[in-house]
Design a protein around this motif. Sequence first.
Motif, PDB file in Angstrom:
ATOM      1  N   ARG A   1      40.606  45.625  33.771  1.00 58.50           N
ATOM      2  CA  ARG A   1      41.541  45.035  34.734  1.00 58.50           C
ATOM      3  C   ARG A   1      42.917  44.834  34.111  1.00 58.50           C
ATOM      4  O   ARG A   1      43.940  45.100  34.734  1.00 58.50           O
ATOM      5  CB  ARG A   1      41.013  43.693  35.231  1.00 58.50           C
ATOM      6  N   LEU A   2      42.928  44.354  32.859  1.00 57.96           N
ATOM      7  CA  LEU A   2      44.214  44.146  32.189  1.00 57.96           C
ATOM      8  C   LEU A   2      44.960  45.459  31.995  1.00 57.96           C
ATOM      9  O   LEU A   2      46.159  45.554  32.265  1.00 57.96           O
ATOM     10  CB  LEU A   2      43.999  43.484  30.826  1.00 57.96           C
ATOM     11  N   PHE A   3      44.255  46.472  31.499  1.00 59.75           N
ATOM     12  CA  PHE A   3      44.899  47.748  31.233  1.00 59.75           C
ATOM     13  C   PHE A   3      45.287  48.476  32.519  1.00 59.75           C
ATOM     14  O   PHE A   3      46.130  49.360  32.499  1.00 59.75           O
ATOM     15  CB  PHE A   3      44.019  48.641  30.363  1.00 59.75           C
ATOM     16  N   ALA A   4      44.685  48.125  33.619  1.00 55.54           N
ATOM     17  CA  ALA A   4      45.058  48.734  34.896  1.00 55.54           C
ATOM     18  C   ALA A   4      46.381  48.165  35.403  1.00 55.54           C
ATOM     19  O   ALA A   4      47.041  48.783  36.235  1.00 55.54           O
ATOM     20  CB  ALA A   4      43.963  48.513  35.932  1.00 55.54           C
ATOM     21  N   ASP A   5      46.783  47.010  34.885  1.00 52.13           N
ATOM     22  CA  ASP A   5      48.035  46.384  35.293  1.00 52.13           C
ATOM     23  C   ASP A   5      49.186  47.022  34.508  1.00 52.13           C
ATOM     24  O   ASP A   5      49.269  46.902  33.292  1.00 52.13           O
ATOM     25  CB  ASP A   5      47.974  44.879  35.025  1.00 52.13           C
TER      26      ASP A   5
ATOM     27  N   ILE B   1      50.763  46.702  30.351  1.00 49.06           N
ATOM     28  CA  ILE B   1      50.997  47.826  29.435  1.00 49.06           C
ATOM     29  C   ILE B   1      52.461  47.819  28.982  1.00 49.06           C
ATOM     30  O   ILE B   1      52.761  48.021  27.800  1.00 49.06           O
ATOM     31  CB  ILE B   1      50.638  49.169  30.115  1.00 49.06           C
ATOM     32  N   THR B   2      53.367  47.563  29.907  1.00 43.97           N
ATOM     33  CA  THR B   2      54.791  47.488  29.565  1.00 43.97           C
ATOM     34  C   THR B   2      55.046  46.362  28.579  1.00 43.97           C
ATOM     35  O   THR B   2      55.824  46.514  27.634  1.00 43.97           O
ATOM     36  CB  THR B   2      55.637  47.282  30.839  1.00 43.97           C
ATOM     37  N   LEU B   3      54.382  45.226  28.785  1.00 34.64           N
ATOM     38  CA  LEU B   3      54.519  44.092  27.870  1.00 34.64           C
ATOM     39  C   LEU B   3      54.026  44.450  26.474  1.00 34.64           C
ATOM     40  O   LEU B   3      54.679  44.124  25.474  1.00 34.64           O
ATOM     41  CB  LEU B   3      53.747  42.888  28.412  1.00 34.64           C
ATOM     42  N   LEU B   4      52.893  45.140  26.388  1.00 38.38           N
ATOM     43  CA  LEU B   4      52.383  45.556  25.073  1.00 38.38           C
ATOM     44  C   LEU B   4      53.393  46.460  24.367  1.00 38.38           C
ATOM     45  O   LEU B   4      53.633  46.316  23.167  1.00 38.38           O
ATOM     46  CB  LEU B   4      51.050  46.292  25.228  1.00 38.38           C
TER      47      LEU B   4
ATOM     48  N   GLU C   1      48.806  49.266  18.273  1.00 37.92           N
ATOM     49  CA  GLU C   1      47.459  49.461  17.736  1.00 37.92           C
ATOM     50  C   GLU C   1      46.486  48.505  18.419  1.00 37.92           C
ATOM     51  O   GLU C   1      46.741  47.300  18.512  1.00 37.92           O
ATOM     52  CB  GLU C   1      47.442  49.217  16.230  1.00 37.92           C
ATOM     53  N   ILE C   2      45.384  49.057  18.901  1.00 42.25           N
ATOM     54  CA  ILE C   2      44.328  48.247  19.494  1.00 42.25           C
ATOM     55  C   ILE C   2      43.003  48.738  18.940  1.00 42.25           C
ATOM     56  O   ILE C   2      42.909  49.875  18.485  1.00 42.25           O
ATOM     57  CB  ILE C   2      44.333  48.321  21.040  1.00 42.25           C
ATOM     58  N   PRO C   3      41.975  47.905  18.962  1.00 47.06           N
ATOM     59  CA  PRO C   3      40.664  48.342  18.468  1.00 47.06           C
ATOM     60  C   PRO C   3      40.143  49.552  19.237  1.00 47.06           C
ATOM     61  O   PRO C   3      40.492  49.771  20.402  1.00 47.06           O
ATOM     62  CB  PRO C   3      39.771  47.117  18.715  1.00 47.06           C
ATOM     63  N   GLY C   4      39.333  50.346  18.582  1.00 44.41           N
ATOM     64  CA  GLY C   4      38.806  51.580  19.167  1.00 44.41           C
ATOM     65  C   GLY C   4      38.075  51.378  20.475  1.00 44.41           C
ATOM     66  O   GLY C   4      38.169  52.199  21.395  1.00 44.41           O
ATOM     67  N   ARG C   5      37.349  50.292  20.598  1.00 48.23           N
ATOM     68  CA  ARG C   5      36.615  50.019  21.845  1.00 48.23           C
ATOM     69  C   ARG C   5      37.580  49.905  23.025  1.00 48.23           C
ATOM     70  O   ARG C   5      37.346  50.422  24.097  1.00 48.23           O
ATOM     71  CB  ARG C   5      35.803  48.741  21.694  1.00 48.23           C
ATOM     72  N   PHE C   6      38.704  49.239  22.804  1.00 50.80           N
ATOM     73  CA  PHE C   6      39.677  49.062  23.868  1.00 50.80           C
ATOM     74  C   PHE C   6      40.524  50.310  24.066  1.00 50.80           C
ATOM     75  O   PHE C   6      41.022  50.567  25.152  1.00 50.80           O
ATOM     76  CB  PHE C   6      40.552  47.845  23.600  1.00 50.80           C
ATOM     77  N   ASP C   7      40.696  51.074  22.999  1.00 48.96           N
ATOM     78  CA  ASP C   7      41.439  52.324  23.105  1.00 48.96           C
ATOM     79  C   ASP C   7      40.740  53.269  24.080  1.00 48.96           C
ATOM     80  O   ASP C   7      41.379  53.917  24.910  1.00 48.96           O
ATOM     81  CB  ASP C   7      41.570  52.966  21.728  1.00 48.96           C
ATOM     82  N   ARG C   8      39.423  53.324  23.998  1.00 46.84           N
ATOM     83  CA  ARG C   8      38.642  54.159  24.919  1.00 46.84           C
ATOM     84  C   ARG C   8      38.838  53.696  26.360  1.00 46.84           C
ATOM     85  O   ARG C   8      39.040  54.500  27.259  1.00 46.84           O
ATOM     86  CB  ARG C   8      37.157  54.093  24.531  1.00 46.84           C
ATOM     87  N   ILE C   9      38.823  52.387  26.573  1.00 46.18           N
ATOM     88  CA  ILE C   9      39.006  51.838  27.922  1.00 46.18           C
ATOM     89  C   ILE C   9      40.407  52.151  28.430  1.00 46.18           C
ATOM     90  O   ILE C   9      40.595  52.546  29.576  1.00 46.18           O
ATOM     91  CB  ILE C   9      38.752  50.314  27.922  1.00 46.18           C
ATOM     92  N   LEU C  10      41.412  51.998  27.553  1.00 44.68           N
ATOM     93  CA  LEU C  10      42.792  52.270  27.944  1.00 44.68           C
ATOM     94  C   LEU C  10      42.958  53.730  28.357  1.00 44.68           C
ATOM     95  O   LEU C  10      43.606  54.024  29.363  1.00 44.68           O
ATOM     96  CB  LEU C  10      43.745  51.925  26.801  1.00 44.68           C
ATOM     97  N   LYS C  11      42.354  54.634  27.603  1.00 46.93           N
ATOM     98  CA  LYS C  11      42.456  56.055  27.949  1.00 46.93           C
ATOM     99  C   LYS C  11      41.779  56.352  29.285  1.00 46.93           C
ATOM    100  O   LYS C  11      42.282  57.155  30.066  1.00 46.93           O
ATOM    101  CB  LYS C  11      41.852  56.910  26.836  1.00 46.93           C
TER     102      LYS C  11
END
Length: 88
Positions: free
Chosen positions: A46-50, A54-57, A64-74
């Motif tokens: 939900r966060l990465f869909a906003d 993403i602009t704030l990050l 850099e984000i952990p690999g687990r979240f990198d997969r979700i972001l992609k």
Amino acid sequence: MKKIYRDRAKMKPKIETVRIRQSRALPIRAQVIGQGLSDMDSMFRRLFADENFITLLRAESMTEIPGRFDRILKEVIRGHEVTQAGSR
């Protein structure tokens, strides 16, 4: 004499050791942890869909984000590409 000791050992109450107790609890603990990870994945989806998040990050130079979240972001980014291409 052996039979006496053998019979006494059979009649002795079985005491559950800590290791046995922990190994019995392991499947339940694994299920609880799995559920927690699943909940965390859905929150980050939900966060990465906003787009504002993403602009704030990017604005904070958090690249850099952990690999687990990198997969979700992609996955989310691929989903945005599909919906954006479909809406044109």
